[in-house]
Motif scaffolding. Structure first.
Motif, PDB file in Angstrom:
ATOM      1  N   GLU A 250      15.221 -37.514 -27.188  1.00 17.08           N
ATOM      2  CA  GLU A 250      15.508 -37.503 -28.557  1.00 17.08           C
ATOM      3  C   GLU A 250      15.968 -36.215 -29.223  1.00 17.08           C
ATOM      4  O   GLU A 250      16.486 -36.071 -30.452  1.00 17.08           O
ATOM      5  N   HIS A 251      15.527 -34.914 -28.413  1.00 18.77           N
ATOM      6  CA  HIS A 251      16.263 -33.632 -28.874  1.00 18.77           C
ATOM      7  C   HIS A 251      17.423 -33.355 -28.404  1.00 18.77           C
ATOM      8  O   HIS A 251      17.859 -32.310 -28.918  1.00 18.77           O
ATOM      9  N   LEU A 252      18.136 -34.148 -27.513  1.00 24.74           N
ATOM     10  CA  LEU A 252      19.086 -33.607 -26.761  1.00 24.74           C
ATOM     11  C   LEU A 252      20.534 -34.662 -27.589  1.00 24.74           C
ATOM     12  O   LEU A 252      20.347 -35.726 -27.093  1.00 24.74           O
ATOM     13  N   PRO A 253      21.376 -33.934 -27.881  1.00 17.70           N
ATOM     14  CA  PRO A 253      22.612 -34.808 -28.407  1.00 17.70           C
ATOM     15  C   PRO A 253      23.384 -35.771 -27.338  1.00 17.70           C
ATOM     16  O   PRO A 253      23.747 -36.739 -27.794  1.00 17.70           O
ATOM     17  N   ASP A 254      23.345 -35.228 -26.341  1.00 20.94           N
ATOM     18  CA  ASP A 254      23.886 -35.884 -25.159  1.00 20.94           C
ATOM     19  C   ASP A 254      22.865 -36.636 -24.318  1.00 20.94           C
ATOM     20  O   ASP A 254      23.050 -36.876 -23.135  1.00 20.94           O
ATOM     21  N   ARG A 255      22.006 -37.319 -25.248  1.00 15.75           N
ATOM     22  CA  ARG A 255      20.801 -38.141 -24.401  1.00 15.75           C
ATOM     23  C   ARG A 255      21.579 -39.308 -23.613  1.00 15.75           C
ATOM     24  O   ARG A 255      20.990 -39.713 -22.492  1.00 15.75           O
ATOM     25  N   ARG A 256      22.474 -40.089 -24.025  1.00 17.02           N
ATOM     26  CA  ARG A 256      23.080 -41.044 -23.335  1.00 17.02           C
ATOM     27  C   ARG A 256      23.553 -40.807 -21.901  1.00 17.02           C
ATOM     28  O   ARG A 256      23.383 -41.326 -20.916  1.00 17.02           O
ATOM     29  N   GLN A 257      24.368 -39.712 -21.972  1.00 16.83           N
ATOM     30  CA  GLN A 257      24.877 -39.090 -20.668  1.00 16.83           C
ATOM     31  C   GLN A 257      23.781 -38.691 -19.704  1.00 16.83           C
ATOM     32  O   GLN A 257      23.767 -38.850 -18.485  1.00 16.83           O
ATOM     33  N   ILE A 258      22.592 -38.297 -20.210  1.00  9.85           N
ATOM     34  CA  ILE A 258      21.363 -37.643 -19.282  1.00  9.85           C
ATOM     35  C   ILE A 258      20.875 -38.900 -18.902  1.00  9.85           C
ATOM     36  O   ILE A 258      20.336 -38.685 -17.486  1.00  9.85           O
ATOM     37  N   ILE A 259      20.757 -39.963 -19.496  1.00 13.71           N
ATOM     38  CA  ILE A 259      20.259 -41.185 -18.942  1.00 13.71           C
ATOM     39  C   ILE A 259      20.895 -41.527 -17.911  1.00 13.71           C
ATOM     40  O   ILE A 259      20.303 -41.847 -16.624  1.00 13.71           O
ATOM     41  N   ASP A 260      22.166 -41.525 -17.867  1.00 17.65           N
ATOM     42  CA  ASP A 260      23.076 -41.940 -16.671  1.00 17.65           C
ATOM     43  C   ASP A 260      22.698 -40.771 -15.550  1.00 17.65           C
ATOM     44  O   ASP A 260      22.696 -41.141 -14.322  1.00 17.65           O
ATOM     45  N   ARG A 261      22.607 -39.442 -15.663  1.00 12.68           N
ATOM     46  CA  ARG A 261      21.915 -38.583 -14.709  1.00 12.68           C
ATOM     47  C   ARG A 261      21.021 -38.855 -14.074  1.00 12.68           C
ATOM     48  O   ARG A 261      20.514 -38.797 -12.679  1.00 12.68           O
ATOM     49  N   LEU A 262      19.808 -39.274 -15.090  1.00 11.00           N
ATOM     50  CA  LEU A 262      18.489 -39.525 -14.331  1.00 11.00           C
ATOM     51  C   LEU A 262      18.675 -40.806 -13.792  1.00 11.00           C
ATOM     52  O   LEU A 262      17.938 -40.873 -12.544  1.00 11.00           O
TER      53      LEU A 262
END
Length: 285
Positions: free
Chosen positions: A113-125
């Protein structure tokens, strides 16, 4: 290392804040991880804990036979826990290299919730999961945040905190969108739930609230008078309706999502604050 996190890790009371969050949310997180099967298989799970914070879940996971890679941009509170079952890495999940296809479980609580690029981070995870592995994401939906008293100053203090969070790049309602983001990442058997707590000053973890209304929000926010009023009233005996922490997770072979936009009603309880948590889990095919 740059940070978009609302509460600066250099904040003097950061460890107290992390400990309060653990007291509030660890029991629910542990119940969800038990439900997903952590500790229930013959082969020990390999887990990735994203934003390990104070490390309480690391102890709990390894106590169920798991091995854990704990990552955070600030590892000062978990470095002493490193050992045969716990590997500690200081890294930024937005940009640093992550191992691919190695984990049975990826867990993140109150990070995306604190990271603007959260959607891309989900892909990385998602790319770090083994086939059949689980991802559990927990983030706030602040719809329920509030107090039991009909006090305009408390309402203004709540609104000031939410405004401060947004200006710092946080998304205080992200919890309700995690299910859709996990499904969009190609994970399956997606489902979620929201939990609500009503707490008061006698509840373990209540220290989280005076800290949030104090530094650093008071020092960096624009509505200092409103935040200060909220801080003074936070010492009074009253119920608080904390944001919903959504727990969302994904699985394999089917995709289901509950109606997360339906209002969740906090249960009345002894004087305290209500906390809502949404959890989402999903699984790698």
């Amino acid at each position: 290392m740059p940070s978009d996190y609302v509460y600066d890790q250099s904040f003097a009371e950061e460890r107290t804040r992390l400990g309060a969050m653990e007291s509030l949310w660890d029991p629910g997180t542990q119940a969800l991880l038990d439900e997903l099967g952590l500790g229930g298989s013959e082969k020990p799970w390999r887990c990735l804990e994203v934003g390990a914070g104070g490390g309480s879940l690391l102890h709990w996971m390894t106590g169920r036979g798991a091995t854990v890679v704990a990552v955070d941009i600030d590892t000062r509170f978990i470095e002493s826990l490193a050992g045969d079952a716990i590997e500690v890495r200081r890294l930024d999940v937005r940009s640093d290299e992550l191992p691919e296809g190695q984990f049975d479980l990826v867990h993140s609580r109150l990070v995306l919730e604190h990271l603007p690029d959260r959607r891309q981070i989900i892909d990385r995870l998602a790319a770090t999961l083994r086939p059949g592995g689980w991802m559990l994401i927990e983030d706030f939906d602040c719809t329920a945040l509030g107090f039991d008293l009909d006090d305009p100053l408390l309402v203004r203090a709540r609104d000031a905190i939410l405004e401060f969070s947004r200006r710092a790049g946080s998304e205080p309602y992200y919890g309700r969108r995690v299910v859709a983001d996990l499904a969009a990442a190609g994970l399956t058997e997606v489902r979620g739930e929201g939990r609500c707590k009503v707490i008061d000053s006698s509840t373990p973890g209540f220290d989280f609230f005076p800290i949030v209304v104090r530094e650093p929000a008071l020092g960096r926010g624009r509505r200092r008078a409103d935040l200060a009023s909220g801080r003074r009233r936070s010492r009074r005996p009253l119920r608080r309706r904390h944001p919903c922490l959504h727990a969302d997770h994904d699985g394999r072979n089917r995709t289901t999502a509950p109606d997360l936009d339906r209002p969740l009603q906090p249960r009345p309880a002894a004087p305290g604050a209500a906390t809502h948590r949404r959890s989402t889990a999903a699984r790698q095919s």
